[in-house]
Design a protein around this motif. Structure first.
Motif, short mmCIF file in Angstrom:
data_model
loop_
_atom_site.label_atom_id
_atom_site.label_comp_id
_atom_site.label_asym_id
_atom_site.label_seq_id
_atom_site.Cartn_x
_atom_site.Cartn_y
_atom_site.Cartn_z
N SER A 1 1.33 4.89 -16.14
CA SER A 1 1.45 6.02 -15.21
C SER A 1 0.85 7.31 -15.77
N SER A 2 1.17 7.66 -17.00
CA SER A 2 0.71 8.94 -17.56
C SER A 2 -0.81 8.97 -17.69
N SER A 3 -1.41 7.90 -18.18
CA SER A 3 -2.87 7.84 -18.31
C SER A 3 -3.53 7.85 -16.94
N PHE A 4 -2.97 7.09 -16.02
CA PHE A 4 -3.51 7.02 -14.66
C PHE A 4 -3.56 8.42 -14.03
N GLU A 5 -2.44 9.13 -14.10
CA GLU A 5 -2.37 10.45 -13.47
C GLU A 5 -3.30 11.45 -14.15
N SER A 6 -3.38 11.43 -15.48
CA SER A 6 -4.24 12.39 -16.16
C SER A 6 -5.72 12.11 -15.89
N GLU A 7 -6.10 10.85 -15.71
CA GLU A 7 -7.50 10.51 -15.48
C GLU A 7 -7.94 10.68 -14.03
N THR A 8 -7.04 10.42 -13.08
CA THR A 8 -7.42 10.46 -11.66
C THR A 8 -6.93 11.71 -10.94
N GLY A 9 -5.87 12.31 -11.44
CA GLY A 9 -5.26 13.42 -10.71
C GLY A 9 -4.31 12.96 -9.62
N PHE A 10 -4.10 11.65 -9.51
CA PHE A 10 -3.21 11.09 -8.51
C PHE A 10 -1.92 10.62 -9.17
N ASP A 11 -0.83 10.75 -8.43
CA ASP A 11 0.45 10.20 -8.84
C ASP A 11 0.63 8.89 -8.08
N LEU A 12 1.06 7.84 -8.74
CA LEU A 12 1.29 6.58 -8.06
C LEU A 12 2.74 6.16 -8.25
N PRO A 13 3.61 6.67 -7.37
CA PRO A 13 5.01 6.24 -7.44
C PRO A 13 5.09 4.81 -6.90
N ILE A 14 5.50 3.88 -7.72
CA ILE A 14 5.50 2.47 -7.33
C ILE A 14 6.81 2.13 -6.63
N THR A 15 6.70 1.68 -5.37
CA THR A 15 7.88 1.31 -4.60
C THR A 15 7.86 -0.15 -4.17
N GLN A 16 6.70 -0.81 -4.34
CA GLN A 16 6.59 -2.21 -3.95
C GLN A 16 5.47 -2.85 -4.76
N ALA A 17 5.65 -4.11 -5.11
CA ALA A 17 4.61 -4.89 -5.78
C ALA A 17 4.39 -6.16 -4.96
N ASN A 18 3.12 -6.50 -4.72
CA ASN A 18 2.77 -7.67 -3.91
C ASN A 18 1.93 -8.64 -4.71
N CYS A 19 1.99 -9.91 -4.31
CA CYS A 19 1.19 -10.94 -4.93
C CYS A 19 0.69 -11.88 -3.83
N THR A 20 -0.63 -12.16 -3.84
CA THR A 20 -1.18 -13.10 -2.88
C THR A 20 -1.83 -14.26 -3.62
N PHE A 21 -1.76 -15.42 -3.04
CA PHE A 21 -2.42 -16.62 -3.52
C PHE A 21 -3.35 -17.04 -2.39
N SER A 22 -4.66 -17.08 -2.65
CA SER A 22 -5.61 -17.30 -1.56
C SER A 22 -6.57 -18.44 -1.84
N ARG A 23 -6.85 -19.18 -0.78
CA ARG A 23 -7.87 -20.23 -0.85
C ARG A 23 -9.25 -19.57 -0.85
N GLN A 24 -10.23 -20.25 -1.41
CA GLN A 24 -11.58 -19.72 -1.44
C GLN A 24 -12.06 -19.42 -0.02
N GLY A 25 -12.65 -18.24 0.16
CA GLY A 25 -13.14 -17.81 1.46
C GLY A 25 -12.14 -17.00 2.26
N THR A 26 -10.87 -17.01 1.83
CA THR A 26 -9.87 -16.21 2.55
C THR A 26 -10.25 -14.74 2.48
N LEU A 27 -10.22 -14.10 3.63
CA LEU A 27 -10.53 -12.67 3.74
C LEU A 27 -9.30 -11.97 4.27
N ARG A 28 -8.76 -11.06 3.47
CA ARG A 28 -7.57 -10.30 3.85
C ARG A 28 -7.97 -8.85 4.03
#
Length: 187
Positions: free
Chosen positions: A30-57
Motif C-alpha cells: 500500500s505505501s509504495s503503491f500510493e507514493s508511486e501513483t498518488g492513488f489510495d487503494l482501500p481494499i474491500t474485496q478480492a476476486n479470483c477467476t479461472f478461465s478457459r483459453q479464449g474466455t473474454l471477460r
C-alpha cells in the motif's frame, strides 16, 4: 510503477527473488503503491477467476462511486485491457493492452471509471484482483468487448458470457448515459 497511456492506469513490474525453493515477489504494498501513483487503494474485496483459453471477460466498469482494480495473473497468461470510458476525456474510447502472466508477474492498476477486460491466452488462466469497493449488481456496467468502434485487438476467438455478449456498444452506452464523466483525478 509505470503510468500507461490512459490516465489512471499503472503497470507494476515486480522484482522477483529466485532460489532453489522457487520464486518470491511482492505484488502489492500500500505505501509504495500510493507514493508511486498518488492513488489510495482501500481494499474491500478480492476476486479470483479461472478461465478457459479464449474466455473474454469485460469490458466492465462500475457506476459512481466507481471501483478501482489491481489485477495480476498467477497462472497462465491473459491479455489485460484498460479502456478509457470517461465521456469528455481526451483519450475517450482508447484502449491499452498488457500481457499479464505467471512469468512476468506484472500487475495492472485501473482507477475508478476505467473500463476493464481480459482474455485468457492459455487454458486455466487464473487472475486475481483487489478492488476498492465491493461489487454491487445495481452499479455494474459493461460495454461490448467486440465493439468495432473500440477495435480492441483480441488475439483469439472470444468466448463471451451472455451478459458480455448482450452489452451495449460504446455509442449506445454513451447515448443511454451509462458512461462515467471525465473528472479531475484526486487519487
Amino acid at each position: 510503477m509505470k503510468q500507461l497511456s490512459i490516465d489512471g492506469v499503472w503497470l507494476h513490474e515486480p522484482h522477483a527473488y529466485s532460489d532453489n525453493r522457487g520464486v518470491f515477489h511482492e505484488w502489492f504494498r500500500s505505501s509504495s503503491f500510493e507514493s508511486e501513483t498518488g492513488f489510495d487503494l482501500p481494499i474491500t474485496q478480492a476476486n479470483c477467476t479461472f478461465s478457459r483459453q479464449g474466455t473474454l471477460r469485460g469490458i466492465h466498469f462500475s457506476a459512481a462511486p466507481g471501483q478501482a482494480k489491481y489485477v495480476t495473473c498467477v497462472r497462465g497468461a491473459v491479455l489485460d485491457v484498460a479502456v478509457d470510458l470517461r465521456a469528455g476525456s481526451p483519450a475517450f474510447g482508447s484502449w491499452e493492452g498488457v500481457r499479464l502472466d505467471d512469468e512476468n508477474r506484472r500487475a495492472l492498476y485501473l482507477a475508478p471509471d476505467v473500463g476493464h477486460g481480459f482474455m485468457a491466452l492459455t487454458e486455466g488462466a487464473v487472475v486475481v484482483y483487489l478492488c476498492s469497493n465491493e461489487y454491487s449488481d445495481n452499479l455494474s456496467r459493461s460495454v461490448h468487448p467486440l465493439d468495432p468502434d473500440l477495435a480492441i485487438d483480441w488475439p483469439l476467438e472470444a468466448v463471451l458470457s451472455e451478459r458480455d455478449a448482450s452489452a451495449p456498444s460504446l455509442a449506445q452506452a454513451r447515448a443511454q448515459g451509462l458512461l462515467p464523466l471525465a473528472r479531475p483525478r484526486s487519487g
